[in-house]
Motif scaffolding. Structure first.
Motif, PDB file in Angstrom:
ATOM      1  N   GLY A  38      73.451  58.110  69.705  1.00 56.40           N
ATOM      2  CA  GLY A  38      72.116  58.323  70.264  1.00 56.40           C
ATOM      3  C   GLY A  38      71.314  57.058  70.422  1.00 56.40           C
ATOM      4  N   ARG A  60      71.005  52.852  71.752  1.00 58.36           N
ATOM      5  CA  ARG A  60      71.501  51.952  72.788  1.00 58.36           C
ATOM      6  C   ARG A  60      71.028  50.531  72.516  1.00 58.36           C
ATOM      7  NH1 ARG A  60      67.929  53.669  78.124  1.00 58.36           N
ATOM      8  NH2 ARG A  60      65.880  53.114  77.298  1.00 58.36           N
ATOM      9  N   CYS A  84      75.657  52.053  74.797  1.00 62.44           N
ATOM     10  CA  CYS A  84      75.157  53.144  73.955  1.00 62.44           C
ATOM     11  C   CYS A  84      76.337  53.916  73.372  1.00 62.44           C
ATOM     12  CB  CYS A  84      74.257  54.078  74.758  1.00 62.44           C
ATOM     13  SG  CYS A  84      75.136  55.051  76.006  1.00 62.44           S
ATOM     14  N   ARG A  85      76.048  54.692  72.323  1.00 63.46           N
ATOM     15  CA  ARG A  85      76.977  55.685  71.790  1.00 63.46           C
ATOM     16  C   ARG A  85      76.335  57.056  71.970  1.00 63.46           C
ATOM     17  NH1 ARG A  85      81.187  53.670  68.412  1.00 63.46           N
ATOM     18  NH2 ARG A  85      80.845  51.531  67.683  1.00 63.46           N
ATOM     19  N   ILE A  86      77.114  58.039  72.370  1.00 63.35           N
ATOM     20  CA  ILE A  86      76.603  59.377  72.649  1.00 63.35           C
ATOM     21  C   ILE A  86      77.012  60.304  71.517  1.00 63.35           C
ATOM     22  CG2 ILE A  86      76.716  61.340  74.239  1.00 63.35           C
ATOM     23  CD1 ILE A  86      77.258  59.376  76.476  1.00 63.35           C
ATOM     24  N   TYR A 126      79.811  53.235  75.525  1.00 62.55           N
ATOM     25  CA  TYR A 126      79.625  53.282  76.968  1.00 62.55           C
ATOM     26  C   TYR A 126      78.809  52.061  77.389  1.00 62.55           C
ATOM     27  CZ  TYR A 126      81.255  58.075  76.453  1.00 62.55           C
ATOM     28  OH  TYR A 126      82.012  59.189  76.163  1.00 62.55           O
TER      29      TYR A 126
END
Length: 575
Positions: A92, A94, A127-129, A137
């Motif tokens: 969540g 970035r 970022c990581r989701i 990403y």
């Protein structure tokens, strides 16, 4: 009936699939609206997926990029910073935009790919989701003026949107000057979190970051504008605001309430101190000096121990502190309350020590650089330089019989333009002509040498007595070649930034080679400083640099150490 039901179920499945494809396409469209290249990177640091301008930016098709290490795409000097940024990413979150450089492919010239021959400036974000924590990403966009400015602006801010300390100082001075011009009274309030470490430990990193972001937004909302609030440390902040209302105490209360929503049982202690920034008794320059002094004091001591209520009081305190520092420095010079440490300058071919540089050290761990800059600013550098020269001459005289050595002593560019200093130094050298050929001088702060003809006459006079001259920090300023043309020197010490970038910048290597060729034609020896890697020694030697200085070749020691540096290793040392 059964067929109709199955048909509806198929339609629903297709509809959901179409929605997913549409959502994916929409997100890709949004991403490409701001980026030229998208990458997916796994936890193994390998690229799993690539789409976009891979041929233009990376020299090949997307499938040729997959499987490569993502850090390989970037120039070496940017990699450590990128690793640090990515390492801090949680789901969540970035990072970016960050201005970095993509390195040219080594095979570009051989294979004729459409690839630039020099590093390409790009703006990087990542970022990581949630739900896909094992993937990073990344979005990469070709840098233009707007994106570069946005990236640099982002670099000036902390994670909660506040300006970093140095940027805040500049912005605060600008805001104060604008307020004075507009006749508006302003104040600066400093906030301090008490036991922030304990509060953060109770919350955990994710909740702390959420609180930190909310606290930053609160400070920005009460500041004159977004550039009028800054982080002085993780637990100390400042913001400029209109004078009058009890803004400082209101923000203090609101931050304490915010902390209790995150930690109802413990909360967080919040202290504040408000300083009146408007003062008719101070000039604009004095007010700016007082503001920077106050910000630095708040950063060092916190809001609790600030102890001033106005910039006028802060300015007077600064004046008294400066007077105390002047008296203390005069005592240092008069009573020789400083020491030398000796760092070797080594011949890069023979690996033998050529000479030592005498570096000054002060009591109580005071910064030599800051102390000497202070001496230059207050006009006491001439007395200090003479004290150093006398100390160096005495040190060499003691060793002239049993263990002679060659020594370099630093002289400020300001001292070299002072007639009294020059006359006194020449008298000292005439009395110790037996040190000619072994005592040399490095001209520092060359940017302050405005009268080059005058300095040139000094250099010539000292060289006639047999004392060599060196130009320090060469290449650090635009006027360096002007100094080389105007001044007859025996050595040039190349600014350390060239050494740092040597292994990753072909441009710096080329400039260094050309400088070495020029110095060779002028019979000037070159010295590279800040050498820390074996590969740097090898590269410098291949470019024609004669000597080197740095921790790899020898650290500063209380007495000169003549032991040879270790032989270059076969593998590159890690910095």
């Amino acid at each position: 009936m059964v067929q109709a039901k199955e048909s509806r179920e198929v339609d629903i499945v297709l509809s959901e699939a179409e929605q997913l494809r549409e959502q994916r396409d929409r997100f890709l469209a949004f991403a490409f609206a701001a980026s030229d290249l998208l990458l997916e990177v796994g936890d193994d640091s390998l690229i799993r997926y690539a789409v976009g301008a891979t041929k233009q930016l990376l020299g090949g098709a997307p499938e040729a990029v997959v499987g490569r290490g993502w850090l390989e795409l970037f120039v070496e000097e940017d990699r450590q910073m990128l690793v640090a940024k990515i390492g801090d990413l949680t789901a969540g979150k970035r990072c970016g935009p960050i201005l970095v450089s993509i390195r040219p492919a080594e095979s570009a010239q051989d294979k004729g790919k459409e690839r630039p021959s020099k590093p390409l400036k790009v703006v990087f974000s990542a970022c990581r989701i949630p739900g896909h924590e094992d993937v990073i990403y990344c979005a990469i966009a070709l840098a233009n003026v707007g994106l570069a400015k946005a990236a640099r602006a982002a670099e000036l801010r902390t994670g909660n949107g506040l300006l970093r300390r140095e940027a805040f100082e500049e912005a605060a001075v600008e805001t104060l000057e604008s307020a004075r011009a507009a006749g508006q009274d302003v104040e600066i309030t400093f906030i301090e979190f008490v036991d922030a470490a304990g509060f953060r430990e109770r919350l955990g990193n994710d909740r702390w970051e959420a609180f930190y972001a909310d606290a930053g937004s609160m400070l920005i909302s009460r500041a004159i504008d977004s550039d009028s609030a800054g982080a002085l440390a993780e637990d100390r902040f400042g913001f400029l605001h209109k004078a009058g209302a009890s803004v400082g105490s209101d923000v203090q209360r609101q931050l304490a309430e915010l902390a209790r929503t995150f930690d109802p049982a413990g909360g967080l202690g919040v202290e504040q101190a408000t300083v009146a920034a408007s003062s008719e008794e101070l000039t604009s320059e004095e007010a700016a000096q007082a503001l920077v002094y106050t910000i630095n004091k708040a950063a060092a001591k916190g809001a609790v121990n600030l102890g001033v209520a106005s910039l006028a009081a802060s300015f007077h305190e600064q004046v008294m502190e400066t007077q105390d520092r002047i008296s203390a420095f005069k005592s240092v010079v008069a009573e020789n309350k400083f020491d030398f440490v000796f760092q070797p300058i080594v011949d890069l071919e023979s690996q033998e020590v050529s000479h030592f540089e005498a570096l000054t050290r002060f009591a109580h761990g005071e910064s030599p650089y800051q102390t000497i800059v202070f001496a230059e600013d207050i006009g006491l550098i001439q007395e200090f330089d003479l004290a150093c020269c006398r100390r160096a001459v005495a040190f060499m005289a003691e060793r002239v019989e049993h263990s002679p050595l060659n020594l370099a002593v630093n002289l400020s560019g300001l001292s070299l333009q002072n007639d009294v200093f020059v006359e006194t130094l020449m008298d000292i050298l005439r009395q110790h002509t037996n040190l000619a050929g072994r005592l040399m001088f490095e001209a520092t702060e060359s940017s302050r040498m405005h009268d080059l003809e005058r300095v040139s006459r000094v250099f010539i006079a000292m060289k006639k007595l047999g004392f060599s001259m060196c130009l320090d920090d060469f290449g650090a300023g635009a006027a360096s070649f002007q100094y080389l043309r105007a001044l007859e020197v025996d050595y040039v010490k190349i600014d350390g930034t060239y050494t740092r970038r040597l292994l990753s910048s072909d441009r710096d290597s080329l400039m260094l080679r050309n400088l070495c060729d020029l110095c060779g034609d002028l019979n000037i020896k070159t010295i590279a400083e800040m050498i820390e890697l074996d590969d740097q020694v090898t590269k410098l030697r291949s470019l024609g640099v004669h000597m080197g200085q740095g921790y790899l070749l020898g650290q500063p020691t209380p007495q000169p150490v003549f032991s040879a540096p270790p032989a270059p290793a076969k593998k590159r040392r890690e910095a």
